[in-house]
Design an enzyme around this catalytic site. Sequence first.
Site, PDB file in Angstrom:
ATOM      1  CD1 TRP A 162      -2.706   1.168   0.766  1.00 17.93           C
ATOM      2  CD2 TRP A 162      -1.766   1.743   2.690  1.00 17.93           C
ATOM      3  NE1 TRP A 162      -3.390   2.108   1.033  1.00 17.93           N
ATOM      4  CE2 TRP A 162      -2.958   3.228   2.548  1.00 17.93           C
ATOM      5  CE3 TRP A 162      -1.561   1.246   3.813  1.00 17.93           C
ATOM      6  CZ2 TRP A 162      -3.069   3.947   3.559  1.00 17.93           C
ATOM      7  CZ3 TRP A 162      -2.063   2.696   5.091  1.00 17.93           C
ATOM      8  CH2 TRP A 162      -2.649   3.268   5.049  1.00 17.93           C
ATOM      9  CG  ASP A 243      -1.997  -2.658   8.144  1.00 15.44           C
ATOM     10  OD1 ASP A 243      -3.162  -2.494   8.489  1.00 15.44           O
ATOM     11  OD2 ASP A 243      -1.368  -1.711   7.098  1.00 15.44           O
ATOM     12  CE  LYS A 279     -10.046  -0.843   4.423  1.00 17.56           C
ATOM     13  NZ  LYS A 279      -8.941   0.439   4.190  1.00 17.56           N
TER      14      LYS A 279
HETATM   15  N1  PLA Z   1      -3.216  -0.618   5.376  1.00 17.49           N
HETATM   16  C1  PLA Z   1      -3.597  -0.879   3.994  1.00 17.49           C
HETATM   17  C2  PLA Z   1      -3.193  -2.212   3.930  1.00 17.49           C
HETATM   18  C3  PLA Z   1      -4.402  -0.315   3.807  1.00 17.49           C
HETATM   19  O1  PLA Z   1      -4.924  -0.856   2.368  1.00 17.49           O
HETATM   20  C4  PLA Z   1      -4.792   0.735   3.918  1.00 17.49           C
HETATM   21  C5  PLA Z   1      -6.251   1.344   2.779  1.00 17.49           C
HETATM   22  C6  PLA Z   1      -4.923   1.298   5.301  1.00 17.49           C
HETATM   23  C7  PLA Z   1      -3.826   0.995   5.973  1.00 17.49           C
HETATM   24  C8  PLA Z   1      -5.882   2.229   5.976  1.00 17.49           C
HETATM   25  O2  PLA Z   1      -6.687   2.010   6.028  1.00 17.49           O
HETATM   26  P1  PLA Z   1      -7.833   3.326   7.063  1.00 17.49           P
HETATM   27  O3  PLA Z   1      -6.569   4.414   8.120  1.00 17.49           O
HETATM   28  O4  PLA Z   1      -9.513   3.933   6.686  1.00 17.49           O
HETATM   29  O5  PLA Z   1      -8.427   2.342   8.189  1.00 17.49           O
HETATM   30  N2  PLA Z   1      -6.475   1.706   1.370  1.00 17.49           N
HETATM   31  C9  PLA Z   1      -7.294   1.797   0.612  1.00 17.49           C
HETATM   32  C10 PLA Z   1      -7.420   3.735   1.206  1.00 17.49           C
HETATM   33  C11 PLA Z   1      -8.919   1.228   0.674  1.00 17.49           C
HETATM   34  C12 PLA Z   1      -6.374   4.206   1.074  1.00 17.49           C
HETATM   35  O6  PLA Z   1      -5.180   3.946   0.544  1.00 17.49           O
HETATM   36  O7  PLA Z   1      -6.464   5.550   2.051  1.00 17.49           O
HETATM   37  C13 PLA Z   1      -6.905   2.020  -0.634  1.00 17.49           C
HETATM   38  O8  PLA Z   1      -8.222   2.362  -1.605  1.00 17.49           O
HETATM   39  O9  PLA Z   1      -5.607   1.409  -0.794  1.00 17.49           O
END
Ligand code: PLA
Length: 432
Positions: A162, A243, A279
């Site tokens: 991510w 995570d 989510k």
């Molecule tokens: N960790 C991972 C691996 C994630 O994909 C995301 C969210 C988070 C943490 C953090 O989410 P939160 O802070 O909202 O609980 N990833 C998303 C959104 C869904 C983003 O980028 O913020 C994504 O589209 O990858």
Amino acid sequence: MASRTALRGLITGRGPARSAAAAFISGARSISSWWGAVEPAAKDPILGVTEAFLADPSPHKVNVGVGAYRDDNGKPVVLDCVREAERRIAGSQNMEYLPMGGSVKMIHETLKLAYGENSEFLKDKRIAAIQALSGTGACRVFADFQRRFLPDSQIYIPVPTWANHHNIWRDAHVPQRTFHYYHPESRGLDFAALMDDVKNAPNGSFFLLHACAHNPTGVDPTEEQWREISYQFKVKRHFAFFDMAYQGFASGDPERDAKAIRIFLEDGHLIGCAQSYAKNMGLYGQRVGCLSILCEDELQAVAVKSQLQQIARPMYSNPPVHGALIVSTILGDPELKNLWLKEVKGMADRIIGMRTALRENLEKLGSPLPWEHITNQIGMFCYSGLTPEQVDRLTNEYHIYMTRNGRISMAGVTTGNVGYLANAIHEITKSG
Ligand code: PLA
């Protein structure tokens, strides 16, 4: 006073008033130049996609960028269990501050999901945990904690991961290393290279692991592979920070999705964990999550928790109250919890159905490329293998919005748009 003289100087343009005017103007310039060196920040690779999508007037536009669940009509979802919790809460909630560490009840229920309903660590009070600003906030407080108490440590991050993981540990000033994870040719896990990196890292290294539904690849180690990873971590005395942003989205069952964590616990690791309800409870904007660190004993847990709180205090003081109350209301009531489990499964199943539909559509169109990975991968995302240039074509020619690494948020695919999406992907890939 000075400005009045300056103003007169500007009008008359003579004598000392004139130099006062010059001084005023240059003063004004220096004030305006305070932010003169600030360049616009690069667009966020994920949230920037949503911005571009919203700005597109096309009626055909499709957003498969951010990982936000949609129903089969493409609409955001508020879970029934959340609506019912809201109804029960209504009127009874006060707006007082939560303690610095957040809602004790919410944290207790959340730890049960990660560590197990009957976890001995919970009973022995060995888990230091605070409510966090969703998964991002949990990762960030952990990174700051790591930097504060082990300033010479580094973090090993999978390739790819991510995108925000890099920002989080960068801003916490923790040096980053990478470890192999994805194998582009097989579109699966590069297990051998991963294990080599684990073995070659200095003893006692920190590793960031996605507990389930790896983002962006949708590729998780098997149970057996997790056992081997855990064993090797033990040999090397590495620290695993999990995570867990998608508990429930991999298999449809939060309990099964906690398997990797449970294996590490069985093996006696002292882990860290970031949890998020964005989510799996659809509480994206409520920012509810939890950071936990398993400690050697209760005394250590008390100390660690107090330090986590101290990191939170000057940053945001204490976490928001409403989302935490929704979570504790749902998980604290067996009936509502069951409803939640059904709804999580429903979301996961709809995504799995869309994976099949996307693959079938591409195959029916006669695509010469292999698409089995769409159904082999799990969780919210399909790591399609599309190149950044192909993604640009999808966006420019078909108004399909996704991240340039080729990640498709399957949660945004619906019965209504899957045909359009498949056709567009086929058109831009059929020539090879
Ligand atoms: N960790 C991972 C691996 C994630 O994909 C995301 C969210 C988070 C943490 C953090 O989410 P939160 O802070 O909202 O609980 N990833 C998303 C959104 C869904 C983003 O980028 O913020 C994504 O589209 O990858």
